[in-house]
Design a protein around this motif. Sequence first.
Motif, PDB file in Angstrom:
ATOM      1  N   ALA A   1       0.286  15.942  -4.434  1.00  0.00           N
ATOM      2  CA  ALA A   1      -0.836  16.241  -5.336  1.00  0.00           C
ATOM      3  C   ALA A   1      -1.212  15.312  -6.264  1.00  0.00           C
ATOM      4  O   ALA A   1      -0.461  14.554  -6.684  1.00  0.00           O
ATOM      5  CB  ALA A   1      -0.558  17.658  -5.891  1.00  0.00           C
TER       6      ALA A   1
ATOM      7  N   ALA B   1      -3.068  12.974  -2.490  1.00  0.00           N
ATOM      8  CA  ALA B   1      -3.671  14.132  -1.416  1.00  0.00           C
ATOM      9  C   ALA B   1      -3.998  13.453  -0.387  1.00  0.00           C
ATOM     10  O   ALA B   1      -4.723  14.181   0.453  1.00  0.00           O
ATOM     11  CB  ALA B   1      -5.030  14.572  -2.288  1.00  0.00           C
TER      12      ALA B   1
ATOM     13  N   ASN C   1     -10.052  22.538  -5.238  1.00  0.00           N
ATOM     14  CA  ASN C   1      -9.744  23.653  -4.332  1.00  0.00           C
ATOM     15  C   ASN C   1     -10.682  24.865  -4.278  1.00  0.00           C
ATOM     16  O   ASN C   1     -10.511  25.496  -3.082  1.00  0.00           O
ATOM     17  CB  ASN C   1      -8.258  24.277  -5.048  1.00  0.00           C
ATOM     18  CG  ASN C   1      -7.233  23.374  -4.888  1.00  0.00           C
ATOM     19  OD1 ASN C   1      -6.800  23.120  -3.870  1.00  0.00           O
ATOM     20  ND2 ASN C   1      -6.406  22.913  -6.160  1.00  0.00           N
TER      21      ASN C   1
ATOM     22  N   SER D   1       0.622  16.661   1.738  1.00  0.00           N
ATOM     23  CA  SER D   1      -0.758  16.748   1.072  1.00  0.00           C
ATOM     24  C   SER D   1      -1.039  18.206   0.730  1.00  0.00           C
ATOM     25  O   SER D   1      -1.391  19.058   1.723  1.00  0.00           O
ATOM     26  CB  SER D   1      -1.865  16.020   1.559  1.00  0.00           C
ATOM     27  OG  SER D   1      -3.172  16.534   1.145  1.00  0.00           O
ATOM     28  N   ASN D   2      -1.136  18.855  -0.486  1.00  0.00           N
ATOM     29  CA  ASN D   2      -1.534  20.004  -0.798  1.00  0.00           C
ATOM     30  C   ASN D   2      -2.912  20.426  -0.212  1.00  0.00           C
ATOM     31  O   ASN D   2      -3.164  21.734   0.179  1.00  0.00           O
ATOM     32  CB  ASN D   2      -1.248  20.404  -2.238  1.00  0.00           C
ATOM     33  CG  ASN D   2      -0.032  20.345  -2.874  1.00  0.00           C
ATOM     34  OD1 ASN D   2       0.980  20.544  -1.987  1.00  0.00           O
ATOM     35  ND2 ASN D   2       0.563  20.290  -3.999  1.00  0.00           N
ATOM     36  N   ALA D   3      -3.771  19.466  -0.455  1.00  0.00           N
ATOM     37  CA  ALA D   3      -4.992  19.856   0.022  1.00  0.00           C
ATOM     38  C   ALA D   3      -5.269  19.803   1.327  1.00  0.00           C
ATOM     39  O   ALA D   3      -6.022  20.782   1.844  1.00  0.00           O
ATOM     40  CB  ALA D   3      -6.046  18.435  -0.325  1.00  0.00           C
TER      41      ALA D   3
ATOM     42  N   VAL E   1     -11.458  14.695  -2.240  1.00  0.00           N
ATOM     43  CA  VAL E   1     -10.466  14.123  -3.154  1.00  0.00           C
ATOM     44  C   VAL E   1     -10.931  12.975  -3.980  1.00  0.00           C
ATOM     45  O   VAL E   1     -10.533  12.888  -5.091  1.00  0.00           O
ATOM     46  CB  VAL E   1      -9.207  13.515  -2.156  1.00  0.00           C
ATOM     47  CG1 VAL E   1      -8.521  12.311  -3.010  1.00  0.00           C
ATOM     48  CG2 VAL E   1      -8.376  14.514  -1.630  1.00  0.00           C
TER      49      VAL E   1
END
Length: 426
Positions: free
Chosen positions: A108, A145, A333, A150-152, A366
């Motif tokens: 993140a 990210a 998000n 990567s959370n994205a 990003v």
Amino acid sequence: MTIAVILAFLVLAVIGMPLAFALGLASLIGLLAGGIDLSVMPQRMLHAVDSFPLMAIPLFMLAGELMVRSGIMRLLIEFADALVGRLHGGLAHVAIVAGMILAAVTGAAVASASALGSTLVPSMRKSYDDGYSSAVIASAANLGAIIPPSNAMIVYALMAGSSVSVGGLFMSGIVPGIILTLGFMALASFISWRRGFKLTGNRLKARELAIRTWKALPVLLMPVVVVGGIIGGVFTATEGAGISVFYAFVMGMFVTRELKLSDLPDALFRAAVSAAMVGALIAFAAAVTFIFTIDMVPARIAGLLQSVTSSPEMFLILVMLILVTVGMFIESNAAYIMLVPLFAPVAISFHIDPLLFGFLFVFNLVIGMVTPPVGIVLFVMSGITKLPMARLIRNIWPYVLLQYGVLVLCMLFPDIVTALPRAMGY
């Protein structure tokens, strides 16, 4: 219904309502406008967050919180300083290398910005001005990210369905992430040289370098274990996130011995708050996506774009231009959740590689995290350094242009993105 949702969301966002609540009220207005039973809304919200892969996000956030409290960041910075501390812009290079390694754990950008900023800003202030320091750290945090995990990418894969895998997206970010890291380092050196910043760091003998590397080895092995296990099929992304939490806890308690049990409540609380914000966005946006689906918005967009162009390349350029604009004004998000279900199926109809499209989609948004006026990483750095936003923006623009340059490079040469995941069977 769709028009009602969009207008309501824009009005609520403009008046300053938090995005999650704006999405929720906008979807409620859309359902009322369409005469749809309101019981659909909680059903869709629950279905959206009832996901095993989604559990990886709060776990990776908790791992990042534990790393900050356990002294792991200090070991990373000492190791990075030993490698690149004597170059022009040495501390900037330390921030970038540490950001690259930290990216392979937290997943993140915001978490990386908070950890790097709180740790490195005091030292960087002694050698550089706040604008340069903040811009470097914000850019290094953006690697969080891009470089896996990567959370994205997890959110994108969740919203895109079966067309793309989390592991494949993770692998797509490795080569561009390395290119971006080297580009940041070259740019930081050039700016440091032009501004006449003094050299930092000490010349280390081979023995001292070996000692620092040995001390940092358990930290360096952490992303190898986590990411290697995910791509090797040993465990899922969510299980890998759980392992990263356990790894950070053991490191802090028994290796660095800087993590205390009294630190856990605050770390858990901060990770829970961050994860709750993401979860709320996903839940409320699910109702909006449902309305878009009922109104056949994806099919209409596909028809419109196909009437404008039949070229996959032109379609990709149009989507990237749309995302550049979206990334400047909408939290990333929320953008994933609202736009991925619209554009991902259309990209498939244009026969664009889902991995390539997914990576470019994520990378574009990003970059939006460091572009005004809604650049969340900029707000984090401004809060840490107390630097006026206007001054931070003046220093960040070369790094933003560099990121867009790498984005264009990946569009022109897709193998940069797809070669590694395809070679690994994704």
